[in-house]
Design a protein around this motif. Structure first.
Motif, mmCIF file in Angstrom:
data_model
loop_
_atom_site.group_PDB
_atom_site.id
_atom_site.type_symbol
_atom_site.label_atom_id
_atom_site.label_comp_id
_atom_site.label_asym_id
_atom_site.label_seq_id
_atom_site.Cartn_x
_atom_site.Cartn_y
_atom_site.Cartn_z
ATOM 1 N N PHE A 219 0.830 -1.205 0.000
ATOM 2 C CA PHE A 219 0.000 0.000 0.000
ATOM 3 C C PHE A 219 0.868 1.260 0.000
ATOM 4 N N ALA A 220 1.994 1.226 0.698
ATOM 5 C CA ALA A 220 2.929 2.362 0.681
ATOM 6 C C ALA A 220 3.481 2.573 -0.731
ATOM 7 N N ALA A 221 3.737 1.477 -1.436
ATOM 8 C CA ALA A 221 4.212 1.581 -2.819
ATOM 9 C C ALA A 221 3.154 2.245 -3.687
ATOM 10 N N SER A 222 1.894 1.903 -3.452
ATOM 11 C CA SER A 222 0.805 2.520 -4.204
ATOM 12 C C SER A 222 0.782 4.034 -3.985
ATOM 13 N N ILE A 223 0.918 4.440 -2.756
ATOM 14 C CA ILE A 223 0.905 5.870 -2.432
ATOM 15 C C ILE A 223 2.118 6.571 -3.043
ATOM 16 N N THR A 224 3.259 5.906 -3.026
ATOM 17 C CA THR A 224 4.459 6.484 -3.638
ATOM 18 C C THR A 224 4.233 6.706 -5.128
ATOM 19 N N TYR A 225 3.677 5.704 -5.814
ATOM 20 C CA TYR A 225 3.397 5.858 -7.242
ATOM 21 C C TYR A 225 2.375 6.977 -7.489
ATOM 22 N N ARG A 226 1.393 7.099 -6.612
ATOM 23 C CA ARG A 226 0.412 8.180 -6.762
ATOM 24 C C ARG A 226 1.092 9.546 -6.657
ATOM 25 N N GLN A 227 2.007 9.683 -5.710
ATOM 26 C CA GLN A 227 2.709 10.961 -5.554
ATOM 27 C C GLN A 227 3.610 11.226 -6.757
ATOM 28 N N LEU A 228 4.248 10.196 -7.269
ATOM 29 C CA LEU A 228 5.067 10.365 -8.473
ATOM 30 C C LEU A 228 4.192 10.776 -9.659
#
Length: 173
Positions: free
Chosen positions: A19-28
């Motif tokens: 889920f943290a990876a998902s949020i990171t991709y969203r911010q990118l």
């Protein structure tokens, strides 16, 4: 076969990391949108959605084993504003490498406990992470070739934007 308490916790940590990876991709994706690169932003959002699929696969595995799936604390991604396209994809690769190592560690822990029931899922993830790192590395190589060529960047933006959207629900593959 029920997971041990220790292995259950490690799977929960992996769920949180996905889920943290998902949020990171969203911010990118936000960073790409800020540069008027909708195709790259869409590609990154698709990656974010794929990370949710990955989390759901882990959740299903833990629940199917009669354990409790849980999401831990997720901190804001450490993505600074104003990243270049190269920096966006380098950040994506760094995060994929972090996820890959976490999956390898989960695999080692499951093997140490003799939890062979987790192998099919973890084998799938090992293969998936090889693919993920390879894809992002290829994009980085192309961004480096493009350099400051605006038309090349727009062409890459258009190409990446053609990636089809998928559901965030885990499939059985």
């Amino acid at each position: 076969m029920k997971l041990s308490d220790d292995l259950e916790k490690k799977f929960q940590d992996q769920i949180t990391l996905e889920f943290a990876a998902s949020i990171t991709y969203r911010q990118l994706a936000i960073e790409a949108d800020e540069q008027d690169l909708p195709g790259i932003a869409a590609w990154l959002r698709h990656q974010a959605d794929e990370e949710i699929v990955h989390a759901n696969k882990f959740i299903k595995h833990v629940s199917d084993r009669d354990n409790h799936a849980a999401i831990g604390v997720i901190t804001a991604p450490g993505v600074k504003p104003g990243l270049t396209v190269l920096e966006i994809f380098e950040a994506a690769l760094a995060h994929e490498q972090k996820v890959s190592e976490a999956i390898r560690e989960l695999y080692r822990s499951a093997d140490k406990e003799g939890d062979y029931d987790s192998r099919p899922l973890l084998n799938w993830f090992v293969d998936e992470q090889i693919e993920e790192e390879s894809t992002v590395s290829e994009i980085i190589g192309r961004v480096k070739l493009i350099g400051d060529d605006g038309s090349g960047l727009l062409r890459l933006d258009s190409e990446l934007g053609r990636r089809p959207a998928e559901s965030t629900e885990a499939d059985e593959s």
